[in-house]
Design a protein around this motif. Sequence first.
Motif, PDB file in Angstrom:
ATOM      1  N   ARG A  51      -5.780 -11.425  -7.917  1.00  0.00           N
ATOM      2  CA  ARG A  51      -5.392 -11.864  -9.255  1.00  0.00           C
ATOM      3  C   ARG A  51      -5.619 -10.756 -10.285  1.00  0.00           C
ATOM      4  O   ARG A  51      -6.671 -10.141 -10.343  1.00  0.00           O
ATOM      5  CB  ARG A  51      -6.201 -13.096  -9.668  1.00  0.00           C
ATOM      6  CG  ARG A  51      -5.855 -14.344  -8.865  1.00  0.00           C
ATOM      7  CD  ARG A  51      -6.703 -15.520  -9.303  1.00  0.00           C
ATOM      8  NE  ARG A  51      -6.387 -16.734  -8.550  1.00  0.00           N
ATOM      9  CZ  ARG A  51      -7.052 -17.879  -8.661  1.00  0.00           C
ATOM     10  NH1 ARG A  51      -8.069 -17.970  -9.502  1.00  0.00           N
ATOM     11  NH2 ARG A  51      -6.703 -18.921  -7.931  1.00  0.00           N
ATOM     12  N   GLY A  52      -4.596 -10.516 -11.078  1.00  0.00           N
ATOM     13  CA  GLY A  52      -4.715  -9.558 -12.162  1.00  0.00           C
ATOM     14  C   GLY A  52      -4.523  -8.113 -11.757  1.00  0.00           C
ATOM     15  O   GLY A  52      -4.568  -7.223 -12.623  1.00  0.00           O
ATOM     16  N   LEU A  53      -4.311  -7.845 -10.480  1.00  0.00           N
ATOM     17  CA  LEU A  53      -4.106  -6.466 -10.052  1.00  0.00           C
ATOM     18  C   LEU A  53      -2.665  -6.039 -10.329  1.00  0.00           C
ATOM     19  O   LEU A  53      -1.738  -6.850 -10.235  1.00  0.00           O
ATOM     20  CB  LEU A  53      -4.400  -6.324  -8.551  1.00  0.00           C
ATOM     21  CG  LEU A  53      -5.864  -6.438  -8.119  1.00  0.00           C
ATOM     22  CD1 LEU A  53      -5.977  -6.347  -6.600  1.00  0.00           C
ATOM     23  CD2 LEU A  53      -6.717  -5.359  -8.787  1.00  0.00           C
ATOM     24  N   PRO A  54      -2.456  -4.767 -10.661  1.00  0.00           N
ATOM     25  CA  PRO A  54      -1.082  -4.291 -10.899  1.00  0.00           C
ATOM     26  C   PRO A  54      -0.279  -4.266  -9.606  1.00  0.00           C
ATOM     27  O   PRO A  54      -0.838  -4.296  -8.503  1.00  0.00           O
ATOM     28  CB  PRO A  54      -1.293  -2.872 -11.440  1.00  0.00           C
ATOM     29  CG  PRO A  54      -2.630  -2.459 -10.901  1.00  0.00           C
ATOM     30  CD  PRO A  54      -3.465  -3.711 -10.855  1.00  0.00           C
ATOM     31  N   LEU A  55       1.037  -4.190  -9.745  1.00  0.00           N
ATOM     32  CA  LEU A  55       1.906  -4.191  -8.569  1.00  0.00           C
ATOM     33  C   LEU A  55       1.601  -3.032  -7.626  1.00  0.00           C
ATOM     34  O   LEU A  55       1.744  -3.154  -6.411  1.00  0.00           O
ATOM     35  CB  LEU A  55       3.376  -4.129  -9.010  1.00  0.00           C
ATOM     36  CG  LEU A  55       3.927  -5.368  -9.727  1.00  0.00           C
ATOM     37  CD1 LEU A  55       5.356  -5.129 -10.172  1.00  0.00           C
ATOM     38  CD2 LEU A  55       3.862  -6.596  -8.816  1.00  0.00           C
ATOM     39  N   ASP A  56       1.177  -1.915  -8.180  1.00  0.00           N
ATOM     40  CA  ASP A  56       0.940  -0.732  -7.356  1.00  0.00           C
ATOM     41  C   ASP A  56      -0.552  -0.519  -7.063  1.00  0.00           C
ATOM     42  O   ASP A  56      -0.997   0.612  -6.885  1.00  0.00           O
ATOM     43  CB  ASP A  56       1.514   0.512  -8.031  1.00  0.00           C
ATOM     44  CG  ASP A  56       0.802   0.841  -9.349  1.00  0.00           C
ATOM     45  OD1 ASP A  56       0.112  -0.050  -9.905  1.00  0.00           O
ATOM     46  OD2 ASP A  56       0.936   1.983  -9.828  1.00  0.00           O
ATOM     47  N   TRP A  57      -1.323  -1.603  -6.986  1.00  0.00           N
ATOM     48  CA  TRP A  57      -2.779  -1.434  -6.827  1.00  0.00           C
ATOM     49  C   TRP A  57      -3.127  -0.705  -5.533  1.00  0.00           C
ATOM     50  O   TRP A  57      -4.071   0.090  -5.490  1.00  0.00           O
ATOM     51  CB  TRP A  57      -3.482  -2.792  -6.908  1.00  0.00           C
ATOM     52  CG  TRP A  57      -3.372  -3.682  -5.717  1.00  0.00           C
ATOM     53  CD1 TRP A  57      -2.432  -4.641  -5.509  1.00  0.00           C
ATOM     54  CD2 TRP A  57      -4.250  -3.717  -4.582  1.00  0.00           C
ATOM     55  NE1 TRP A  57      -2.656  -5.265  -4.310  1.00  0.00           N
ATOM     56  CE2 TRP A  57      -3.770  -4.726  -3.724  1.00  0.00           C
ATOM     57  CE3 TRP A  57      -5.383  -3.010  -4.209  1.00  0.00           C
ATOM     58  CZ2 TRP A  57      -4.374  -5.034  -2.503  1.00  0.00           C
ATOM     59  CZ3 TRP A  57      -6.000  -3.306  -2.996  1.00  0.00           C
ATOM     60  CH2 TRP A  57      -5.503  -4.312  -2.168  1.00  0.00           C
ATOM     61  N   ARG A  58      -2.354  -0.936  -4.463  1.00  0.00           N
ATOM     62  CA  ARG A  58      -2.646  -0.252  -3.204  1.00  0.00           C
ATOM     63  C   ARG A  58      -2.391   1.251  -3.314  1.00  0.00           C
ATOM     64  O   ARG A  58      -3.184   2.067  -2.804  1.00  0.00           O
ATOM     65  CB  ARG A  58      -1.821  -0.859  -2.065  1.00  0.00           C
ATOM     66  CG  ARG A  58      -2.287  -2.237  -1.637  1.00  0.00           C
ATOM     67  CD  ARG A  58      -1.357  -2.878  -0.620  1.00  0.00           C
ATOM     68  NE  ARG A  58      -0.072  -3.235  -1.196  1.00  0.00           N
ATOM     69  CZ  ARG A  58       0.849  -3.977  -0.579  1.00  0.00           C
ATOM     70  NH1 ARG A  58       0.629  -4.396   0.666  1.00  0.00           N
ATOM     71  NH2 ARG A  58       1.983  -4.282  -1.164  1.00  0.00           N
ATOM     72  N   GLU A  59      -1.299   1.611  -3.955  1.00  0.00           N
ATOM     73  CA  GLU A  59      -1.003   3.029  -4.146  1.00  0.00           C
ATOM     74  C   GLU A  59      -2.096   3.702  -4.981  1.00  0.00           C
ATOM     75  O   GLU A  59      -2.484   4.845  -4.709  1.00  0.00           O
ATOM     76  CB  GLU A  59       0.356   3.201  -4.838  1.00  0.00           C
ATOM     77  CG  GLU A  59       1.544   2.785  -3.991  1.00  0.00           C
ATOM     78  CD  GLU A  59       1.995   1.371  -4.284  1.00  0.00           C
ATOM     79  OE1 GLU A  59       1.123   0.491  -4.491  1.00  0.00           O
ATOM     80  OE2 GLU A  59       3.216   1.142  -4.305  1.00  0.00           O
ATOM     81  N   GLN A  60      -2.613   2.991  -5.988  1.00  0.00           N
ATOM     82  CA  GLN A  60      -3.686   3.545  -6.808  1.00  0.00           C
ATOM     83  C   GLN A  60      -4.955   3.764  -5.985  1.00  0.00           C
ATOM     84  O   GLN A  60      -5.654   4.772  -6.160  1.00  0.00           O
ATOM     85  CB  GLN A  60      -3.985   2.617  -7.990  1.00  0.00           C
ATOM     86  CG  GLN A  60      -2.907   2.586  -9.062  1.00  0.00           C
ATOM     87  CD  GLN A  60      -3.356   1.847 -10.301  1.00  0.00           C
ATOM     88  OE1 GLN A  60      -4.493   1.997 -10.751  1.00  0.00           O
ATOM     89  NE2 GLN A  60      -2.468   1.040 -10.879  1.00  0.00           N
ATOM     90  N   MET A  61      -5.258   2.822  -5.103  1.00  0.00           N
ATOM     91  CA  MET A  61      -6.446   2.962  -4.248  1.00  0.00           C
ATOM     92  C   MET A  61      -6.299   4.170  -3.325  1.00  0.00           C
ATOM     93  O   MET A  61      -7.239   4.953  -3.146  1.00  0.00           O
ATOM     94  CB  MET A  61      -6.649   1.693  -3.441  1.00  0.00           C
ATOM     95  CG  MET A  61      -7.098   0.486  -4.251  1.00  0.00           C
ATOM     96  SD  MET A  61      -8.873   0.497  -4.624  1.00  0.00           S
ATOM     97  CE  MET A  61      -9.555  -0.034  -3.049  1.00  0.00           C
ATOM     98  N   VAL A  62      -5.128   4.320  -2.732  1.00  0.00           N
ATOM     99  CA  VAL A  62      -4.889   5.452  -1.824  1.00  0.00           C
ATOM    100  C   VAL A  62      -5.000   6.767  -2.580  1.00  0.00           C
ATOM    101  O   VAL A  62      -5.642   7.728  -2.126  1.00  0.00           O
ATOM    102  CB  VAL A  62      -3.501   5.326  -1.154  1.00  0.00           C
ATOM    103  CG1 VAL A  62      -3.134   6.618  -0.426  1.00  0.00           C
ATOM    104  CG2 VAL A  62      -3.484   4.139  -0.186  1.00  0.00           C
ATOM    105  N   ALA A  63      -4.390   6.832  -3.766  1.00  0.00           N
ATOM    106  CA  ALA A  63      -4.381   8.065  -4.549  1.00  0.00           C
ATOM    107  C   ALA A  63      -5.784   8.466  -5.010  1.00  0.00           C
ATOM    108  O   ALA A  63      -6.077   9.654  -5.161  1.00  0.00           O
ATOM    109  CB  ALA A  63      -3.458   7.910  -5.757  1.00  0.00           C
ATOM    110  N   ALA A  64      -6.652   7.471  -5.229  1.00  0.00           N
ATOM    111  CA  ALA A  64      -7.993   7.750  -5.752  1.00  0.00           C
ATOM    112  C   ALA A  64      -9.032   7.977  -4.658  1.00  0.00           C
ATOM    113  O   ALA A  64     -10.184   8.288  -4.971  1.00  0.00           O
ATOM    114  CB  ALA A  64      -8.445   6.593  -6.647  1.00  0.00           C
ATOM    115  N   ALA A  65      -8.647   7.837  -3.402  1.00  0.00           N
ATOM    116  CA  ALA A  65      -9.605   8.015  -2.305  1.00  0.00           C
ATOM    117  C   ALA A  65     -10.233   9.401  -2.377  1.00  0.00           C
ATOM    118  O   ALA A  65      -9.526  10.402  -2.507  1.00  0.00           O
ATOM    119  CB  ALA A  65      -8.918   7.805  -0.964  1.00  0.00           C
TER     120      ALA A  65
END
Length: 221
Positions: A51-65
């Motif tokens: 809930r409340g996460l942006p559409l690209d939350w997975r891409e953001q997680m990958v990019a910030a690893a």
Amino acid sequence: AIKVADLLNALKSARVLRRFFTYSDGPTALAAGSVCPISAKAKVGKRKSLRGLPLDWREQMVAAAPSTASREWMLLMAVAGVRPEEIANGIAVQPIADGVILKIKGAKIDRGHGQPERVVAVHGPLALLLAQNGERTIKAPSANSVSLAAGRLGRKVFGERRSNPVSAYSFRHQFASDLKASGLCGETVSAIWGHAVDDTKKQYGTSKQARGLQTTRLISA
């Protein structure tokens, strides 16, 4: 009228309570840290973490690893909704056109509850990122290391979401949501998740939470 399903659930509950309050089993369970099934607080569903996460939350997680290893773990969870235990078991990655084929050694397979091994093909932008480093086996030192990495990264990217923190299982629920919206039959969806039975899919995600990031097909299970 009383439904058969309700009777079966009541019987199952009675069996759990009988074991818990049996003189030999009850004290042992309490000593091990178990909580009475009646007084225990209901668990907050992990699907709420979406809930409340942006559409690209997975891409953001990958990019910030912060490291190559954690990036690959995030990619695996984003692409196939794998459990941390399955990454610890080792997942074989084979690049294909527009994506990857993953061979996954299942977790939670005791008493026939899960798939011992499943092979899935995934097509999409994150699958292409996973394919970039070629054919290999990705493995974590432990399931706990994957869970801790996902939790830390979730807090770094999205802050302290106290009631709905982003975790490794957020990826699994997102993947489940995407599959439910894909039009695949229930048995195929369950097999792709690594489940051996169809009715467990109700515990994961909802089609309303789907992001439609990729396409997935089952090769074998």
